[in-house]
Design a protein around this motif. Structure first.
Motif, PDB file in Angstrom:
ATOM      1  N   ILE A   1      62.901  11.984  40.798  1.00 58.03           N
ATOM      2  CA  ILE A   1      64.144  12.704  40.559  1.00 58.03           C
ATOM      3  C   ILE A   1      65.251  11.703  40.276  1.00 58.03           C
ATOM      4  O   ILE A   1      65.436  10.733  41.009  1.00 58.03           O
TER       5      ILE A   1
ATOM      6  N   TRP B   1      72.265  17.774  34.750  1.00 61.56           N
ATOM      7  CA  TRP B   1      71.390  17.589  35.909  1.00 61.56           C
ATOM      8  C   TRP B   1      70.913  18.937  36.426  1.00 61.56           C
ATOM      9  O   TRP B   1      69.732  19.124  36.741  1.00 61.56           O
TER      10      TRP B   1
ATOM     11  N   LEU C   1      68.263  20.342  33.994  1.00 64.84           N
ATOM     12  CA  LEU C   1      66.991  19.614  34.071  1.00 64.84           C
ATOM     13  C   LEU C   1      66.198  19.979  35.314  1.00 64.84           C
ATOM     14  O   LEU C   1      65.008  20.279  35.250  1.00 64.84           O
ATOM     15  N   TYR C   2      66.863  19.975  36.458  1.00 65.75           N
ATOM     16  CA  TYR C   2      66.132  20.184  37.696  1.00 65.75           C
ATOM     17  C   TYR C   2      65.886  21.650  38.011  1.00 65.75           C
ATOM     18  O   TYR C   2      64.997  21.985  38.786  1.00 65.75           O
TER      19      TYR C   2
ATOM     20  N   VAL D   1      64.803  23.592  35.563  1.00 65.94           N
ATOM     21  CA  VAL D   1      63.565  23.741  34.784  1.00 65.94           C
ATOM     22  C   VAL D   1      62.405  23.057  35.508  1.00 65.94           C
ATOM     23  O   VAL D   1      61.310  23.608  35.600  1.00 65.94           O
ATOM     24  N   VAL D   2      62.634  21.894  36.059  1.00 68.13           N
ATOM     25  CA  VAL D   2      61.584  21.169  36.765  1.00 68.13           C
ATOM     26  C   VAL D   2      61.078  21.964  37.977  1.00 68.13           C
ATOM     27  O   VAL D   2      59.885  22.046  38.218  1.00 68.13           O
ATOM     28  N   SER D   3      62.019  22.565  38.702  1.00 67.83           N
ATOM     29  CA  SER D   3      61.601  23.310  39.904  1.00 67.83           C
ATOM     30  C   SER D   3      60.901  24.591  39.523  1.00 67.83           C
ATOM     31  O   SER D   3      60.090  25.118  40.215  1.00 67.83           O
TER      32      SER D   3
END
Length: 68
Positions: A2, A60, A63-64, A66-68
């Motif tokens: 991360i 940020w 991005l995170y 979508v990542v989660s």
């Protein structure tokens, strides 16, 4: 892995870069399927100049999310 949001902000600020949020907005499927919750902020970011901290925070978050 991360990315630290402060490091992202520092990099953008140091290099004098701005994120081209219009590139995200121009991708209909991406906006509809993954970024629909951010559509209003992304659109707003394409029409007005935002402070680097605000740009980094939005990037940020996108991005995170979508990542989660």
């Amino acid at each position: 892995m991360i990315c630290d949001p402060a490091a992202l902000t520092g990099s953008l600020k140091e290099k004098g870069w701005a994120f081209p949020f219009g590139d995200l907005l121009s991708q209909d499927r991406l906006m509809e399927e993954l970024l629909s919750g951010f559509a209003e902020e992304v659109e707003q970011s394409t029409h007005e100049e935002r402070h680097v901290v605000d740009q980094a925070a939005l990037l940020w978050s996108i991005l995170y999310d979508v990542v989660s």
